[in-house]
Design a protein around this motif. Structure first.
Motif, PDB file in Angstrom:
ATOM      1  N   PHE A 152      -1.310  18.584 -10.515  1.00 24.26           N
ATOM      2  CA  PHE A 152      -1.875  19.654  -9.686  1.00 24.26           C
ATOM      3  C   PHE A 152      -3.299  19.327  -9.236  1.00 24.26           C
ATOM      4  CE2 PHE A 152       1.200  21.580 -12.602  1.00 24.26           C
ATOM      5  CZ  PHE A 152       2.091  22.141 -11.691  1.00 24.26           C
ATOM      6  N   ARG A 153      -3.500  18.083  -8.837  1.00 20.88           N
ATOM      7  CA  ARG A 153      -4.806  17.649  -8.369  1.00 20.88           C
ATOM      8  C   ARG A 153      -4.714  17.048  -6.976  1.00 20.88           C
ATOM      9  NH1 ARG A 153      -8.963  17.236 -11.941  1.00 20.88           N
ATOM     10  NH2 ARG A 153      -8.514  17.727 -14.126  1.00 20.88           N
ATOM     11  N   HIS A 154      -5.850  16.950  -6.307  1.00 21.94           N
ATOM     12  CA  HIS A 154      -5.884  16.363  -4.966  1.00 21.94           C
ATOM     13  C   HIS A 154      -5.607  14.862  -5.072  1.00 21.94           C
ATOM     14  CE1 HIS A 154      -7.221  15.245  -0.972  1.00 21.94           C
ATOM     15  NE2 HIS A 154      -7.385  16.528  -0.662  1.00 21.94           N
ATOM     16  N   PRO A 155      -4.754  14.312  -4.188  1.00 21.64           N
ATOM     17  CA  PRO A 155      -4.429  12.875  -4.274  1.00 21.64           C
ATOM     18  C   PRO A 155      -5.636  11.953  -4.215  1.00 21.64           C
ATOM     19  CG  PRO A 155      -2.919  14.000  -2.782  1.00 21.64           C
ATOM     20  CD  PRO A 155      -3.981  14.995  -3.140  1.00 21.64           C
ATOM     21  N   LYS A 156      -6.676  12.358  -3.489  1.00 21.57           N
ATOM     22  CA  LYS A 156      -7.846  11.481  -3.373  1.00 21.57           C
ATOM     23  C   LYS A 156      -8.564  11.288  -4.705  1.00 21.57           C
ATOM     24  CE  LYS A 156      -9.170  11.496   1.490  1.00 21.57           C
ATOM     25  NZ  LYS A 156      -7.956  12.027   2.095  1.00 21.57           N
ATOM     26  N   THR A 207       0.803   9.474   9.783  1.00 24.49           N
ATOM     27  CA  THR A 207       0.601   8.783   8.514  1.00 24.49           C
ATOM     28  C   THR A 207       1.645   7.696   8.305  1.00 24.49           C
ATOM     29  OG1 THR A 207      -0.403  10.751   7.526  1.00 24.49           O
ATOM     30  CG2 THR A 207       0.426   9.078   6.015  1.00 24.49           C
ATOM     31  N   SER A 208       2.895   7.999   8.678  1.00 25.61           N
ATOM     32  CA  SER A 208       3.964   7.008   8.569  1.00 25.61           C
ATOM     33  C   SER A 208       3.679   5.793   9.438  1.00 25.61           C
ATOM     34  CB  SER A 208       5.299   7.634   8.965  1.00 25.61           C
ATOM     35  OG  SER A 208       6.344   6.682   8.939  1.00 25.61           O
ATOM     36  N   ALA A 209       3.175   6.031  10.649  1.00 30.38           N
ATOM     37  CA  ALA A 209       2.824   4.923  11.550  1.00 30.38           C
ATOM     38  C   ALA A 209       1.700   4.090  10.952  1.00 30.38           C
ATOM     39  CB  ALA A 209       2.429   5.469  12.917  1.00 30.38           C
ATOM     40  N   HIS A 210       0.718   4.749  10.333  1.00 36.84           N
ATOM     41  CA  HIS A 210      -0.379   4.035   9.685  1.00 36.84           C
ATOM     42  C   HIS A 210       0.145   3.147   8.555  1.00 36.84           C
ATOM     43  CE1 HIS A 210      -4.003   6.808  10.905  1.00 36.84           C
ATOM     44  NE2 HIS A 210      -3.544   6.070  11.895  1.00 36.84           N
ATOM     45  N   LEU A 211       1.060   3.670   7.766  1.00 43.20           N
ATOM     46  CA  LEU A 211       1.612   2.895   6.658  1.00 43.20           C
ATOM     47  C   LEU A 211       2.356   1.656   7.169  1.00 43.20           C
ATOM     48  CD1 LEU A 211       2.902   5.812   4.404  1.00 43.20           C
ATOM     49  CD2 LEU A 211       1.167   4.134   3.753  1.00 43.20           C
ATOM     50  N   LYS A 212       3.095   1.817   8.259  1.00 44.49           N
ATOM     51  CA  LYS A 212       3.802   0.678   8.849  1.00 44.49           C
ATOM     52  C   LYS A 212       2.817  -0.363   9.368  1.00 44.49           C
ATOM     53  CE  LYS A 212       7.937   3.306  10.149  1.00 44.49           C
ATOM     54  NZ  LYS A 212       8.749   3.869  11.268  1.00 44.49           N
ATOM     55  N   ALA A 213       1.731   0.118   9.993  1.00 44.52           N
ATOM     56  CA  ALA A 213       0.726  -0.806  10.514  1.00 44.52           C
ATOM     57  C   ALA A 213       0.033  -1.556   9.378  1.00 44.52           C
ATOM     58  CB  ALA A 213      -0.293  -0.039  11.342  1.00 44.52           C
ATOM     59  N   ALA A 214      -0.272  -0.847   8.289  1.00 44.12           N
ATOM     60  CA  ALA A 214      -0.929  -1.485   7.151  1.00 44.12           C
ATOM     61  C   ALA A 214      -0.013  -2.527   6.512  1.00 44.12           C
ATOM     62  CB  ALA A 214      -1.334  -0.433   6.128  1.00 44.12           C
ATOM     63  N   ILE A 250       0.812  -1.213   0.000  1.00 41.77           N
ATOM     64  CA  ILE A 250       0.000   0.000   0.000  1.00 41.77           C
ATOM     65  C   ILE A 250       0.851   1.271   0.000  1.00 41.77           C
ATOM     66  CG2 ILE A 250      -0.246   0.144   2.520  1.00 41.77           C
ATOM     67  CD1 ILE A 250      -3.183   0.957   2.007  1.00 41.77           C
ATOM     68  N   LYS A 251       2.022   1.242   0.618  1.00 44.55           N
ATOM     69  CA  LYS A 251       2.881   2.431   0.646  1.00 44.55           C
ATOM     70  C   LYS A 251       3.316   2.805  -0.759  1.00 44.55           C
ATOM     71  CE  LYS A 251       7.039   4.421   2.735  1.00 44.55           C
ATOM     72  NZ  LYS A 251       8.165   4.196   3.701  1.00 44.55           N
ATOM     73  N   GLY A 252       3.723   1.819  -1.551  1.00 40.43           N
ATOM     74  CA  GLY A 252       4.138   2.082  -2.919  1.00 40.43           C
ATOM     75  C   GLY A 252       2.997   2.582  -3.773  1.00 40.43           C
ATOM     76  N   VAL A 253       1.812   2.010  -3.585  1.00 38.98           N
ATOM     77  CA  VAL A 253       0.634   2.454  -4.328  1.00 38.98           C
ATOM     78  C   VAL A 253       0.323   3.907  -3.997  1.00 38.98           C
ATOM     79  CG1 VAL A 253      -1.853   2.135  -4.630  1.00 38.98           C
ATOM     80  CG2 VAL A 253      -0.346   0.141  -4.488  1.00 38.98           C
ATOM     81  N   ALA A 254       0.325   4.230  -2.717  1.00 36.86           N
ATOM     82  CA  ALA A 254       0.030   5.603  -2.288  1.00 36.86           C
ATOM     83  C   ALA A 254       1.062   6.575  -2.840  1.00 36.86           C
ATOM     84  CB  ALA A 254      -0.025   5.674  -0.770  1.00 36.86           C
ATOM     85  N   ALA A 255       2.337   6.184  -2.809  1.00 33.36           N
ATOM     86  CA  ALA A 255       3.399   7.067  -3.293  1.00 33.36           C
ATOM     87  C   ALA A 255       3.208   7.380  -4.779  1.00 33.36           C
ATOM     88  CB  ALA A 255       4.760   6.416  -3.057  1.00 33.36           C
ATOM     89  N   ARG A 256       2.843   6.379  -5.558  1.00 33.96           N
ATOM     90  CA  ARG A 256       2.635   6.605  -6.989  1.00 33.96           C
ATOM     91  C   ARG A 256       1.450   7.536  -7.241  1.00 33.96           C
ATOM     92  NH1 ARG A 256       4.087   1.118  -7.002  1.00 33.96           N
ATOM     93  NH2 ARG A 256       1.903   0.393  -7.036  1.00 33.96           N
ATOM     94  N   GLN A 257       0.394   7.363  -6.477  1.00 33.49           N
ATOM     95  CA  GLN A 257      -0.782   8.211  -6.669  1.00 33.49           C
ATOM     96  C   GLN A 257      -0.530   9.645  -6.212  1.00 33.49           C
ATOM     97  OE1 GLN A 257      -2.503   6.804  -8.639  1.00 33.49           O
ATOM     98  NE2 GLN A 257      -3.942   5.261  -7.917  1.00 33.49           N
ATOM     99  N   PHE A 258       0.240   9.812  -5.132  1.00 33.47           N
ATOM    100  CA  PHE A 258       0.585  11.156  -4.668  1.00 33.47           C
ATOM    101  C   PHE A 258       1.484  11.852  -5.694  1.00 33.47           C
ATOM    102  CE2 PHE A 258      -1.202  10.182  -0.597  1.00 33.47           C
ATOM    103  CZ  PHE A 258      -1.430  11.414   0.008  1.00 33.47           C
ATOM    104  N   THR A 259       2.397  11.100  -6.286  1.00 36.24           N
ATOM    105  CA  THR A 259       3.259  11.677  -7.319  1.00 36.24           C
ATOM    106  C   THR A 259       2.442  12.106  -8.533  1.00 36.24           C
ATOM    107  OG1 THR A 259       5.133  10.305  -6.615  1.00 36.24           O
ATOM    108  CG2 THR A 259       5.209  11.221  -8.849  1.00 36.24           C
ATOM    109  N   LYS A 260       1.510  11.264  -8.938  1.00 35.77           N
ATOM    110  CA  LYS A 260       0.638  11.592 -10.071  1.00 35.77           C
ATOM    111  C   LYS A 260      -0.180  12.844  -9.771  1.00 35.77           C
ATOM    112  CE  LYS A 260      -2.727   9.405 -13.163  1.00 35.77           C
ATOM    113  NZ  LYS A 260      -3.472   8.132 -13.447  1.00 35.77           N
TER     114      LYS A 260
END
Length: 261
Positions: free
Chosen positions: A138-142, A180-187, A123-133
């Motif tokens: 110039f759009r909201h990550p969600k 958020t970092s703690a959440h990513l580790k937990a996930a 999930i961390k890698g997926v989130a990172a790619r979407q945040f980069t996109k």
């Protein structure tokens, strides 16, 4: 320990406790979902430890988050609750039901998956790619994390982001990068751990998901439904991780019917 929370809807009866997604605070619940359920049932949303305006350090395991959620529920004086867990909140809901089954009446598990589920550890890698996109466009990550890129998905994303701005007073504190970092580790740990024996969760469970979830593959919803003894599955077409927000009217109607049966 002080937890930030909101209580909505009529008093009395079994409350519906909402468990939030990774990196989410009180203000990131869709008002149509919260208010829709609160029109009929008492609803409680809260920030778990170290998230938003809640005190303490954010745990790095789902089990610790479940213990904190149980402590919060008990502190409010409840001995029976219904749970609605979205994404990471769905992990926590499962852990609560396994740890203290007598506390839970029914559960709604949305856009989530079982321990050891497919793709959860990535999930961390997926989130990172979407945040980069999102940054490059110039759009909201969600827009990318929660919704498909079809015309309907793009329209739903814009409407959802607009609704998140409706509350003007008493807004929650932003979620820190540390939380958020703690959440990513937990996930990630949840995705890597040995699968739980979900046959022990005998509560009625409604499992919902988007057919095109790019964050937690929809196969996890199917897997939950297959492994839970008393469950039903609802999948939304042309919907991503935020399917319950895109199809909020249908979701609220289904959730209320399920909880009230």
């Amino acid at each position: 320990m002080r937890f930030a929370y909101r209580r909505l809807g009529p008093g009395g009866g079994v409350p519906v406790v909402l468990l939030q997604h990774l990196g989410g605070n009180l203000d990131e619940w869709d008002p149509r979902v919260v208010d829709g359920i609160a029109a009929w049932r008492q609803v409680i949303t809260f920030d778990n430890r170290g998230v938003g305006a809640s005190e303490g350090s954010t745990p790095e395991s789902v089990e610790e988050m479940a213990r904190d959620a149980i402590a919060f529920i008990r502190a409010l004086g409840f001995d029976r609750v219904d749970l609605v867990g979205f994404a990471l909140g769905g992990f926590v809901a499962q852990a609560i039901a396994l740890r203290e089954p007598e506390l839970v009446c029914k559960m709604v598990l949305a856009a989530t998956g079982p321990a050891g589920g497919a793709g959860i550890a990535e999930i961390k890698g997926v989130a990172a790619r979407q945040f980069t996109k999102a940054a490059l466009t110039f759009r909201h990550p969600k827009r990318y994390l929660f919704f498909t890129q079809s015309a309907a998905g793009r329209r739903a994303a814009g409407e959802f982001l607009g609704r998140l701005k409706e509350r003007k007073a008493g807004r929650d504190r932003a979620v820190s990068l540390k939380a958020t970092s703690a959440h990513l580790k937990a996930a990630r740990a949840w995705g890597l751990q040995k699968p739980d024996d979900l046959s022990r969760i005998t509560h009625p469970v409604l499992v919902v998901g988007g057919e095109n979830d790019s964050v937690l593959p929809v196969g996890n919803s199917v897997d939950l439904d297959r492994r839970l003894p008393d469950s039903e599955l609802e999948l939304y077409p042309d919907a991503g991780h935020g399917g319950i927000f895109q199809h909020h009217d249908a979701f609220v109607a289904k959730a209320l019917k399920f909880l009230e049966e």
